[in-house]
Design an enzyme around this catalytic site. Structure first.
Site, short mmCIF file in Angstrom:
data_model
loop_
_atom_site.label_atom_id
_atom_site.label_comp_id
_atom_site.label_asym_id
_atom_site.label_seq_id
_atom_site.Cartn_x
_atom_site.Cartn_y
_atom_site.Cartn_z
N GLY A 8 -37.50 106.95 58.79
CA GLY A 8 -38.90 106.63 58.47
C GLY A 8 -39.01 106.11 57.04
N GLY A 11 -42.19 104.14 55.76
CA GLY A 11 -43.52 104.77 55.83
C GLY A 11 -44.05 105.16 54.46
N GLN A 12 -45.18 105.88 54.48
CA GLN A 12 -45.85 106.21 53.22
C GLN A 12 -44.94 107.01 52.28
OE1 GLN A 12 -49.00 109.12 53.28
NE2 GLN A 12 -49.91 108.40 51.37
N ILE A 35 -37.45 101.89 62.29
CA ILE A 35 -37.55 101.55 63.71
C ILE A 35 -37.91 100.06 63.82
CG2 ILE A 35 -38.07 103.78 64.79
CD1 ILE A 35 -41.08 102.89 64.58
N TYR A 143 -50.90 117.18 66.41
CA TYR A 143 -50.11 117.06 65.17
C TYR A 143 -49.73 118.47 64.68
CZ TYR A 143 -49.02 115.71 60.34
OH TYR A 143 -48.41 115.53 59.12
N LYS A 147 -46.11 120.42 64.27
CA LYS A 147 -45.65 120.90 62.95
C LYS A 147 -45.26 122.38 63.01
CE LYS A 147 -45.51 117.13 60.77
NZ LYS A 147 -44.17 116.58 60.47
N1 SER Z 1 -51.85 113.64 55.95
C1 SER Z 1 -51.66 114.18 57.27
C2 SER Z 1 -52.75 113.77 58.16
O1 SER Z 1 -53.86 113.60 57.69
C3 SER Z 1 -51.60 115.66 57.22
O2 SER Z 1 -50.35 116.11 56.88
O3 SER Z 1 -52.56 113.65 59.32
#
Ligand code: SER
Length: 317
Positions: A8, A11-12, A35, A143, A147
């Site tokens: 990744g 990414g950010q 990717i 999400y 996690k």
């Molecule tokens: N920055 C993430 C989100 O907002 C949280 O870890 O999904």
């Protein structure tokens, strides 16, 4: 840490972390994993090796680990919270099936693994103020489910097989190199872009909604320091609360207005993001990270705001 695979890397977090580690370990192989459709460009492409590294493709990952003699994997592949609500099965596939691939490769090839957790691993029953290190984790978002599972699976591989897994629970991350995509905390990045461009900002999060936030340089420092920490001091592993600032949209707007007078913001609250935001902590207690590996952030809201505006003026104007 010498030869590192960053999954990744475009990414950010990855785009900045890969460059930081390359500068830190110039003699190492620091591989920018990507990717298809998100290939590295510019400095990230030119300053070191890169390879297609899809977390869902174990044999592809294994080939990279062998070719570059990888000893540390930063697994940054994830769908963020708002996108994961739209594609829950894909989020699980990337975040958990992908993690399993990585942990198995790490077990067989003796790699350390960092997979970030998040404020998203908490839920509505979690104490919101000074959220303890060890507390209730019953998130309602996909999400968050991934996690919590990430934390458990990472600890499982450490206790069962001795795989050196470590991680932190990131707050919302604010940065100026690569935009985040589809998170609940993204507003706190986008607001700076709008302010610097002289545009009105339409805020998707309601006033009074506090969330933990952090400036990217502190987040990168945490990601490196935890992997370099003395393991004999670590009571916890997956994952450590880390914190530096907490604000709601009004506080952020007022702070930006101090530096960009006349900045305007209005609200158009997004119900999906708002529900997620309300279930997350206001401010995590990070004393375990401070005690076990000397975690200490450098930026507060004022310091971050000055730096963000300066960097974005150079980038956008
Ligand atoms: N920055 C993430 C989100 O907002 C949280 O870890 O999904």
């Amino acid at each position: 840490m010498k030869n590192v695979l960053v999954i990744g890397s475009t990414g950010q977090i990855g785009s900045e972390l890969t460059m930081k580690i390359r500068r830190m370990i110039p003699e190492g192989n620091i591989v920018a994993g990507y990717i298809k459709g998100a290939e590295p460009k510019g400095e990230l492409l030119e300053s070191g090796p890169s390879a297609e590294a899809d977390v869902c493709n174990g044999s592809q990952l294994l080939e990279i680990v062998k070719k570059y003699d990888i000893d540390t994997i930063y697994n940054l592949a994830a769908l963020l919270s708002a996108v994961a609500e739209k594609k829950p099965q894909l989020a699980w596939h990337i975040q958990i099936d992908g993690l399993m691939n990585i942990l198995e490769i790490a077990r067989e090839n003796n790699c350390a693994v960092f997979t970030p957790s998040s404020i998203g691993s908490f839920g509505p029953e979690t104490p919101r103020a000074n959220t303890p290190q060890d507390t209730i984790q019953r998130p309602r978002s996909m999400y968050g489910c991934t996690k919590v599972a990430t934390e458990l699976l990472s600890d499982y591989y450490f206790h069962k097989y001795g795989v050196d897994t470590r991680s932190v629970r990131f707050p919302g991350l604010i940065s100026n190199v690569t935009l985040p995509g589809g998170g609940t905390t993204d507003y706190a990045v986008e607001i700076y872009y709008a302010a610097v461009r002289g545009e009105e900002f339409v805020c998707p999060i309601a006033p009074g909604t506090f969330m933990d936030m952090m400036y990217m340089p502190d987040a990168l420092k945490a990601a490196v320091d935890i992997m370099n920490a003395d393991p004999s001091r670590l009571v916890h592993r997956n994952s450590f609360n880390i914190a530096s600032m907490s604000f709601d949209p009004e506080i952020l707007r007022a702070k930006i207005e101090e530096h960009i007078p006349g900045f305007k913001m209005r609200y158009e609250v997004d119900p999906v993001r708002q529900a997620i935001a309300e279930s997350w902590p206001d401010k995590m207690d990070d004393s375990c990270a401070r005690e076990e590996w000397d975690w200490k952030p450098s930026y507060d809201l004022e310091g971050m705001t000055v730096d963000m505006i300066d960097a974005l003026r150079k980038k956008l104007l």
